[in-house]
Design an enzyme around this catalytic site. Structure first.
Site, PDB file in Angstrom:
ATOM      1  N   CYS A  36       0.824  -1.212   0.000  1.00  0.00           N
ATOM      2  CA  CYS A  36       0.000   0.000   0.000  1.00  0.00           C
ATOM      3  C   CYS A  36       0.864   1.271   0.000  1.00  0.00           C
ATOM      4  O   CYS A  36       1.592   1.512  -0.950  1.00  0.00           O
ATOM      5  CB  CYS A  36      -0.997  -0.022   1.147  1.00  0.00           C
ATOM      6  SG  CYS A  36      -2.340   1.179   0.905  1.00  0.00           S
ATOM      7  N   LYS A  93     -12.091   8.128  -1.622  1.00  0.00           N
ATOM      8  CA  LYS A  93     -11.258   7.038  -1.131  1.00  0.00           C
ATOM      9  C   LYS A  93     -11.548   5.754  -1.898  1.00  0.00           C
ATOM     10  O   LYS A  93     -12.705   5.399  -2.126  1.00  0.00           O
ATOM     11  CB  LYS A  93     -11.518   6.822   0.363  1.00  0.00           C
ATOM     12  CG  LYS A  93     -10.629   5.764   1.004  1.00  0.00           C
ATOM     13  CD  LYS A  93     -10.911   5.625   2.492  1.00  0.00           C
ATOM     14  CE  LYS A  93      -9.972   4.620   3.136  1.00  0.00           C
ATOM     15  NZ  LYS A  93     -10.209   4.476   4.593  1.00  0.00           N
ATOM     16  N   SER A  97      -7.678   0.230   0.378  1.00  0.00           N
ATOM     17  CA  SER A  97      -8.117   1.249   1.336  1.00  0.00           C
ATOM     18  C   SER A  97      -7.112   2.386   1.279  1.00  0.00           C
ATOM     19  O   SER A  97      -6.137   2.407   2.016  1.00  0.00           O
ATOM     20  CB  SER A  97      -8.202   0.653   2.746  1.00  0.00           C
ATOM     21  OG  SER A  97      -8.582   1.634   3.683  1.00  0.00           O
ATOM     22  N   HIS A 145      -4.339  -4.590  -0.248  1.00  0.00           N
ATOM     23  CA  HIS A 145      -4.117  -5.136   1.100  1.00  0.00           C
ATOM     24  C   HIS A 145      -4.541  -6.602   1.149  1.00  0.00           C
ATOM     25  O   HIS A 145      -5.485  -6.962   1.856  1.00  0.00           O
ATOM     26  CB  HIS A 145      -4.916  -4.343   2.131  1.00  0.00           C
ATOM     27  CG  HIS A 145      -4.266  -3.066   2.559  1.00  0.00           C
ATOM     28  ND1 HIS A 145      -3.136  -3.022   3.351  1.00  0.00           N
ATOM     29  CD2 HIS A 145      -4.595  -1.777   2.303  1.00  0.00           C
ATOM     30  CE1 HIS A 145      -2.795  -1.757   3.571  1.00  0.00           C
ATOM     31  NE2 HIS A 145      -3.661  -0.983   2.950  1.00  0.00           N
ATOM     32  N   GLU A 186      -3.296  -8.817   2.726  1.00  0.00           N
ATOM     33  CA  GLU A 186      -3.067  -9.350   4.076  1.00  0.00           C
ATOM     34  C   GLU A 186      -4.232  -9.071   5.023  1.00  0.00           C
ATOM     35  O   GLU A 186      -4.262  -9.604   6.144  1.00  0.00           O
ATOM     36  CB  GLU A 186      -1.783  -8.759   4.665  1.00  0.00           C
ATOM     37  CG  GLU A 186      -1.898  -7.366   5.265  1.00  0.00           C
ATOM     38  CD  GLU A 186      -1.945  -6.232   4.247  1.00  0.00           C
ATOM     39  OE1 GLU A 186      -2.002  -5.063   4.655  1.00  0.00           O
ATOM     40  OE2 GLU A 186      -1.935  -6.525   3.033  1.00  0.00           O
ATOM     41  N   ARG A 227     -14.835   2.963  12.354  1.00  0.00           N
ATOM     42  CA  ARG A 227     -13.977   3.976  12.987  1.00  0.00           C
ATOM     43  C   ARG A 227     -14.212   5.346  12.361  1.00  0.00           C
ATOM     44  O   ARG A 227     -14.367   6.352  13.068  1.00  0.00           O
ATOM     45  CB  ARG A 227     -12.513   3.567  12.821  1.00  0.00           C
ATOM     46  CG  ARG A 227     -11.487   4.568  13.339  1.00  0.00           C
ATOM     47  CD  ARG A 227     -10.149   4.328  12.663  1.00  0.00           C
ATOM     48  NE  ARG A 227     -10.220   4.572  11.224  1.00  0.00           N
ATOM     49  CZ  ARG A 227      -9.332   4.100  10.346  1.00  0.00           C
ATOM     50  NH1 ARG A 227      -8.333   3.336  10.752  1.00  0.00           N
ATOM     51  NH2 ARG A 227      -9.454   4.378   9.056  1.00  0.00           N
TER      52      ARG A 227
END
EC number: 2.3.1.31
Length: 301
Positions: A142, A163, A192, A235, A237, A249
């Site tokens: 990333c 985003k 992300s 991502h 992972e 969040r």
């Protein structure tokens, strides 16, 4: 792991052309085996969560790994106890005279800043320079991938209007590259991020090869010469709930955040996430470890 066969077996050529790891009996009988030294430069504020994500993936191989966790000395981590860093982490100064078989540089939530504005940029540049001569292969993830592409090849990043957030379909562009061994032609990976690197800039650098991209999410996987540097803009992972936690969040902070695309069942945040990237995430990390670390590293570093 390699399969040991006679060097004159006719199937050997076919297997090698398909990037199946074959080894002659002569090589196997003289091979020394040791644990691979892997460093993880953890730039994420959620350090313990990131540790678990990465260790879960690199531990899913038959290889024995000696893992060293690193943090930035020039940055004060506010989201993790100092005791945790003191107990389990080292700094670059602690290891700069050592060599490693593999290095993973994680993402970081600093992408809206220019690289030069990041408080640990100078230290990170030293680590990336160090990796060129002291690490067999480095996997950048990333923002870590954006930083590596910028530092090593001058590839810029660009802000996105919205985003890039969700799980996106990608297409393999170089089927016979070992990093993609066993990949389906179409596969999913989470993204992300607020910035992007562009395909034209990647293709404009002759040393880089674009391996996989997405019509919606753009560039995902890029590799440098001989696999010494691997860049993953997504991502793979991520755990099942990571995007959900990021979404909740940001909502709690009052931010204007869309539901992550292609992630929740029926795109309803009240339903459970659909994990469609786990198998290819495991393949990505196991292929990197097998083909670009294990097979390429010398016995004596």
């Amino acid at each position: 792991m390699p399969i040991i066969i006679d060097k004159d077996l006719p199937a050997r050529k076919v297997l090698q052309e398909e990037n199946i790891f074959v080894m002659t009996k002569e090589r196997a009988e003289t091979q020394d085996i040791r644990a691979l030294k892997i460093a993880i430069l953890n730039l994420m504020p959620t350090k313990q969560e990131t540790e678990a994500q990465l260790l879960r993936l690199i531990g899913n191989t038959p290889l024995q790994l000696d893992v060293h966790l690193l943090h930035m000395e020039s940055h004060l981590s506010r989201n993790v106890a100092q005791e945790h860093l003191t107990s389990f982490y080292k700094t670059f100064r602690d290891i700069e005279n050592e060599k490693f078989d593999g290095l993973i540089i994680t993402g970081a939530p600093v992408e809206t800043l220019s690289f030069e504005e990041v408080d640990y940029w100078e230290e990170l540049k030293r680590i990336m320079e160090y990796s060129k001569t002291n690490v067999t292969s480095t996997l950048h993830i990333c923002w870590g991938a954006q930083a590596g592409l910028y530092h090593h090849y001058g590839v810029p990043k660009y802000p996105l209007k919205e985003k890039m957030f969700g799980v996106f379909e990608h297409e393999v562009r170089e089927q016979h590259v070992k990093l993609l061994q066993g990949f389906d032609e179409l596969f999913f990976a989470p993204h992300s991020r607020h910035t992007e690197v562009r395909e034209n800039d990647i293709r404009g650098v002759k040393e880089l090869t674009l391996l996989a991209n997405s019509e919606e999410a753009g560039v995902h996987l890029v590799i440098g010469p001989e696999g010494r540097q691997v860049f993953a803009l997504g991502h793979s992972e991520y755990s099942c709930d990571t995007l959900k936690q990021e979404y909740e969040r940001d909502r709690q902070k009052g931010l204007n955040i869309d539901v992550p695309k292609n992630y929740f069942k029926h795109n309803n945040p009240n339903e459970k996430p659909l994990v469609r990237w786990r198998s290819h995430g495991n393949l990505l990390f196991s292929n990197w470890l097998n083909y670009y670390v294990y097979q390429e590293t010398p016995y004596v570093l």
